[in-house]
Design a protein around this motif. Sequence first.
Motif, PDB file in Angstrom:
ATOM      1  N   ARG A 263      12.189   0.318   4.415  1.00 18.57           N
ATOM      2  CA  ARG A 263      13.096   1.656   4.583  1.00 18.57           C
ATOM      3  C   ARG A 263      14.411   1.301   3.789  1.00 18.57           C
ATOM      4  NH1 ARG A 263      11.920   1.035  10.170  1.00 18.57           N
ATOM      5  NH2 ARG A 263      14.123  -0.132  10.535  1.00 18.57           N
ATOM      6  N   GLN A 264      14.780   0.225   3.489  1.00 15.72           N
ATOM      7  CA  GLN A 264      15.987  -0.077   2.900  1.00 15.72           C
ATOM      8  C   GLN A 264      15.931  -0.808   1.410  1.00 15.72           C
ATOM      9  OE1 GLN A 264      19.601   0.634   3.990  1.00 15.72           O
ATOM     10  NE2 GLN A 264      18.582   2.225   4.717  1.00 15.72           N
TER      11      GLN A 264
ATOM     12  N   ASN B  28       2.881 -11.253  -5.601  1.00 13.02           N
ATOM     13  CA  ASN B  28       2.163 -10.380  -4.385  1.00 13.02           C
ATOM     14  C   ASN B  28       3.416  -9.879  -3.771  1.00 13.02           C
ATOM     15  OD1 ASN B  28      -0.514 -10.983  -4.697  1.00 13.02           O
ATOM     16  ND2 ASN B  28      -0.006 -12.993  -3.517  1.00 13.02           N
ATOM     17  N   LEU B  29       3.291  -8.648  -3.270  1.00 10.13           N
ATOM     18  CA  LEU B  29       4.245  -8.212  -2.436  1.00 10.13           C
ATOM     19  C   LEU B  29       3.742  -7.988  -0.985  1.00 10.13           C
ATOM     20  CD1 LEU B  29       7.004  -5.358  -2.302  1.00 10.13           C
ATOM     21  CD2 LEU B  29       5.325  -5.424  -0.514  1.00 10.13           C
TER      22      LEU B  29
ATOM     23  N   LYS C 170       5.689   3.451   2.000  1.00 13.42           N
ATOM     24  CA  LYS C 170       6.640   3.135   1.086  1.00 13.42           C
ATOM     25  C   LYS C 170       6.526   1.522   0.747  1.00 13.42           C
ATOM     26  CE  LYS C 170      10.175   5.981   3.630  1.00 13.42           C
ATOM     27  NZ  LYS C 170      11.595   6.137   4.626  1.00 13.42           N
ATOM     28  N   ALA C 171       5.950   0.953   1.634  1.00 17.19           N
ATOM     29  CA  ALA C 171       5.921  -0.616   1.004  1.00 17.19           C
ATOM     30  C   ALA C 171       4.924  -0.768  -0.205  1.00 17.19           C
ATOM     31  CB  ALA C 171       5.314  -1.338   2.121  1.00 17.19           C
ATOM     32  N   LYS C 172       4.131   0.074  -0.100  1.00 16.61           N
ATOM     33  CA  LYS C 172       3.012   0.049  -1.324  1.00 16.61           C
ATOM     34  C   LYS C 172       3.845   0.459  -2.547  1.00 16.61           C
ATOM     35  CE  LYS C 172      -1.322   1.082   1.310  1.00 16.61           C
ATOM     36  NZ  LYS C 172      -2.504   1.980   1.428  1.00 16.61           N
ATOM     37  N   VAL C 173       4.549   1.738  -2.313  1.00 20.44           N
ATOM     38  CA  VAL C 173       5.320   2.137  -3.566  1.00 20.44           C
ATOM     39  C   VAL C 173       6.519   0.867  -4.196  1.00 20.44           C
ATOM     40  CG1 VAL C 173       7.322   3.615  -4.428  1.00 20.44           C
ATOM     41  CG2 VAL C 173       5.444   4.469  -2.902  1.00 20.44           C
TER      42      VAL C 173
ATOM     43  N   LYS D  86       0.767  -7.072  -6.583  1.00 22.59           N
ATOM     44  CA  LYS D  86      -0.270  -6.968  -5.827  1.00 22.59           C
ATOM     45  C   LYS D  86       0.146  -6.739  -4.396  1.00 22.59           C
ATOM     46  CE  LYS D  86      -2.530 -10.334  -7.357  1.00 22.59           C
ATOM     47  NZ  LYS D  86      -3.587 -11.294  -7.690  1.00 22.59           N
ATOM     48  N   PHE D  87      -0.186  -5.748  -3.865  1.00 26.10           N
ATOM     49  CA  PHE D  87       0.270  -5.515  -2.416  1.00 26.10           C
ATOM     50  C   PHE D  87      -0.720  -6.014  -1.318  1.00 26.10           C
ATOM     51  CE2 PHE D  87       0.180  -2.543   1.257  1.00 26.10           C
ATOM     52  CZ  PHE D  87       1.661  -2.578   1.689  1.00 26.10           C
TER      53      PHE D  87
END
Length: 214
Positions: free
Chosen positions: A141-142, A169-170, A184-187, A195-196
């Motif tokens: 979120r932040q 990776n994230l 949001k995390a994918k963005v 890579k996610f």
Amino acid sequence: MPDPDTQITDEALRDVGLLPFGAGKTLVIACGALAREVLAIINLNGLDHLTLTCLPAILHNTPKDIPQAVENAIIAHQDTYDHFLIAYGDCGTGGLLQATCDRLGAVMIDAPHCYAFFDGTDQFIARGEVTSFFLTDFLARQFDAFVWTPLGLNRYPDLRDMYFGNYENLVYLAQTDDADLLAKAKVCADRLGLKFEHRKTGYGDLTEFLTSRS
């Protein structure tokens, strides 16, 4: 106890923190980034003996200041509470936070940072994911306030590869099942060129830390 999702904002937790919330005689001193999670654990497990206060999450941008901030909080409340639980990992303090807790008789969760105790500290360390960048619900979120803007990427996006070129990776360590946060995390992964991976952790070792102390 109010619903933390409707009465506690990320902006307040980031910049101001949270005053003592609850009527218990054990005070949990936590990072503002953990407020929702700690309150959820308290509610789910009926931990009425716990009161929560949070320091501003933005302290993570200057981790050397965390030990003194925790010490100040303990001293300010030592006449009101019988016990203190510290919901911080080492968080870049180089052992100084643990030394502060030991000196003042406070109990601190045994973990290097929140990524570890959400994921399970032993397995997190065993994985040795040195090329992974991590997000929690709060950081998803932040992201701009804690990553993009402090690193100057809002002004100099070309610096991205200098900062993140060694990452692959994230990893989104999700405390909740929230489709909006997942998106949001994918963005965030896309913005960093990584890579996610989505890993559902829940509250990890934080639950045991809080529920095992009465």
